[in-house]
Design an enzyme around this catalytic site. Structure first.
Site, PDB file in Angstrom:
ATOM      1  N   PHE A  57       0.849  -1.191   0.000  1.00 15.22           N
ATOM      2  CA  PHE A  57       0.000   0.000   0.000  1.00 15.22           C
ATOM      3  C   PHE A  57       0.887   1.244   0.000  1.00 15.22           C
ATOM      4  O   PHE A  57       1.712   1.417   0.897  1.00 15.22           O
ATOM      5  CB  PHE A  57      -0.922  -0.023   1.217  1.00 15.22           C
ATOM      6  N   PHE A  58       0.689   2.096  -0.995  1.00 17.16           N
ATOM      7  CA  PHE A  58       1.616   3.211  -1.212  1.00 17.16           C
ATOM      8  C   PHE A  58       1.300   4.403  -0.316  1.00 17.16           C
ATOM      9  O   PHE A  58       0.923   5.469  -0.787  1.00 17.16           O
ATOM     10  CB  PHE A  58       1.577   3.610  -2.678  1.00 17.16           C
ATOM     11  N   CYS A  59       1.458   4.201   0.975  1.00 13.47           N
ATOM     12  CA  CYS A  59       1.143   5.271   1.916  1.00 13.47           C
ATOM     13  C   CYS A  59       2.086   6.463   1.746  1.00 13.47           C
ATOM     14  O   CYS A  59       1.760   7.572   2.128  1.00 13.47           O
ATOM     15  CB  CYS A  59       1.211   4.754   3.347  1.00 13.47           C
ATOM     16  N   HIS A  60       3.253   6.251   1.132  1.00 10.68           N
ATOM     17  CA  HIS A  60       4.201   7.359   0.951  1.00 10.68           C
ATOM     18  C   HIS A  60       3.734   8.320  -0.131  1.00 10.68           C
ATOM     19  O   HIS A  60       4.271   9.404  -0.280  1.00 10.68           O
ATOM     20  CB  HIS A  60       5.582   6.806   0.620  1.00 10.68           C
ATOM     21  N   ARG A  61       2.718   7.912  -0.915  1.00  4.57           N
ATOM     22  CA  ARG A  61       2.192   8.790  -1.958  1.00  4.57           C
ATOM     23  C   ARG A  61       1.089   9.694  -1.441  1.00  4.57           C
ATOM     24  O   ARG A  61       0.375  10.320  -2.210  1.00  4.57           O
ATOM     25  CB  ARG A  61       1.671   7.965  -3.137  1.00  4.57           C
TER      26      ARG A  61
END
Length: 111
Positions: A57-61
């Site tokens: 899950f691309f939480c850094h985006r």
DNA sequence: AGGGTGACTGCTA
DNA sequence: GTAGCAGCCACCC
């Protein structure tokens, strides 16, 4: 140790929404909140803290609406922010020396 | 069950 | 431009 199935419905919606963000794009907590039509930007941030796998899950985006960098791994500042910046830069999203998003056209609006 | 906390936002000074 | 305050919904003692 938490798994995706162990999370609440709200959490799962937030995490799945991060997967909709294409590479080289970012979104804001507010936009994500509007997209899933529930919670508040604060709740979305709390949800990302429970992220079981940052590789899935691309939480850094996800960044705040003021285009600053926000937080990462449960912190609002520190070396984990540097990791978030590095991951984004690797995807083509660059931030300036003040930690502000340079190219605001890279914001993903869930069109 | 009740109260505090937070990877936030918007308004005001 | 930055700083402070209130509102916000879900989560964790």
């Amino acid at each position: 140790m938490s798994t995706f199935n162990d999370l609440t419905t709200f959490q799962q919606k937030v995490l799945k929404a991060t997967q909709e963000i294409p590479k080289g794009k970012v979104t804001t907590y507010k936009l994500l909140c509007e997209h899933i039509k529930s919670g508040s930007p604060l709740s979305v941030g709390s949800a990302l803290k429970k992220n079981p796998s940052v590789e899935t899950f691309f939480c850094h985006r996800v960044i705040p609406s003021n285009f600053k960098i926000g937080g990462y791994f449960g912190k609002t500042e520190g070396s984990n922010i540097d990791l978030k910046l590095d991951r984004l830069k690797n995807e083509g999203v660059s931030f300036n020396s003040k930690g502000i998003l340079e190219d605001k056209t890279k914001i993903h609006n869930f069109d």
